[in-house]
Enzyme design. Structure first.
Site, PDB file in Angstrom:
ATOM      1  CG  HIS A  43       7.825  -5.313  -6.163  1.00 52.07           C
ATOM      2  ND1 HIS A  43       9.118  -5.185  -5.702  1.00 52.07           N
ATOM      3  CD2 HIS A  43       7.517  -6.634  -6.007  1.00 52.07           C
ATOM      4  CE1 HIS A  43       9.570  -6.371  -5.305  1.00 52.07           C
ATOM      5  NE2 HIS A  43       8.608  -7.253  -5.483  1.00 52.07           N
ATOM      6  CD  GLU A  74      11.379  -2.812  -9.131  1.00 52.80           C
ATOM      7  OE1 GLU A  74      10.940  -2.698  -7.992  1.00 52.80           O
ATOM      8  OE2 GLU A  74      12.426  -2.256  -9.520  1.00 52.80           O
ATOM      9  CG  HIS A 195      14.656   0.047  -1.538  1.00 52.45           C
ATOM     10  ND1 HIS A 195      13.592  -0.822  -1.683  1.00 52.45           N
ATOM     11  CD2 HIS A 195      14.687   0.370  -0.223  1.00 52.45           C
ATOM     12  CE1 HIS A 195      13.021  -1.027  -0.505  1.00 52.45           C
ATOM     13  NE2 HIS A 195      13.660  -0.324   0.404  1.00 52.45           N
TER      14      HIS A 195
END
Ligand SMILES: CC(=O)[C@@H](O)[C@H](O)COP(=O)(O)O
Ligand SMILES: NCC(=O)COP(=O)(O)O
Length: 246
Positions: A43, A74, A195
């Site tokens: 990310h 991401e 997550h």
């Protein structure tokens, strides 16, 4: 079976804390791949607090578009981010509605507000041959809107599941994820999740059929420190193998 995609953000965070290339992100990608993981997730945030754009390019070299191990990038779809993603051409790009100064990802897309923008970005990714995924709260009405964006997948944001896991409320929350996943699959959307997943809560989450991929990094990194990469990775793979198909 669910694919396990290990998020390397925290390896990069540790690397950045000392100003030299140790631990090396590519080295850890190779270690996890050798242990059998199905994918690598990163990310890159605008402030490059952990994964840098160079890390993303290096991983794009290691895991080219059609490689057996998938690269999932991401991030918030700024123009710079999208240009980088189009240059790297990962297997998958997961769009996350994070502001630059957010501590971490903490919500899914609001498609009542952002549907047109998300649709344009998904079209751009699809045209580039990159699988598009959008980060979503477990909300059936949002899932129904997600179908219209052209996204190939959704990624269910699992923080609320993790935070309530093991409580009576957690059973209610898990049912909401189950319904969101079922509705997505009913509408032809594939389902990822991530997550705050960990070894303790993942088995219950994967009681939901048809979760194609989980991306896990923060707690996994700590579990590896506590228990060792080999043992932790093997346990995650065992849990993922048990997920019922759609
Ligand atoms: C989108 C998501 O929930 C996570 O993949 C995110 O990458 C976490 O970011 P940090 O590692 O910066 O907390
Ligand atoms: N998309 C979720 C991810 O990549 C990792 O999330 P976390 O395990 O670091 O919370």
């Amino acid at each position: 079976m669910t694919c396990l995609s290990v998020n390397l953000n925290k390896i990069a965070l540790l690397r950045n804390s000392r100003g030299r290339d140790f631990p090396n992100v590519i080295d850890f990608a190779n270690k996890f791949i050798a242990l059998g993981v199905h994918g690598i997730t990163i990310h890159p945030r605008q402030d490059e607090r952990h994964i840098t754009n160079q890390d993303a390019r290096d991983l794009g070299q290691l895991l080219p578009h059609n490689s057996r191990i998938e690269l999932n990038i991401e991030g918030y779809p700024s123009e710079d981010f999208l240009k980088m993603v189009e240059e790297i051409k990962p297997a998958q790009c997961t769009l996350v509605p994070d502001a630059p100064d957010q501590l971490t990802s903490d919500h899914g897309w609001d498609l009542d507000k952002d549907a047109e923008f998300v649709t344009q970005v998904c079209q751009r990714l699809n045209d580039a041959g990159i699988r598009s995924a959008i980060f979503l709260d477990p909300d059936v009405s949002m899932v129904e809107k997600a179908v219209k964006t052209g996204a190939a997948r959704i990624e269910l944001y699992t923080e609320e599941f993790a935070a309530t896991h093991g409580t009576e409320q957690g059973k209610v929350v898990l049912e909401r994820y189950r319904q969101a996943a079922a509705r997505a699959q009913q509408l032809g959307l594939e389902v990822n999740a991530g997550h705050d997943l960990d070894l303790n809560n993942l088995p219950d989450f994967l009681s939901i059929p048809g979760i194609l991929e989980v991306s896990i990094g923060h707690v996994l990194t700590v579990e590896c420190i506590e228990q060792g990469m080999e043992k932790v990775t093997a346990r995650y793979l065992e849990i993922c193998a048990a997920n019922p198909s759609v």
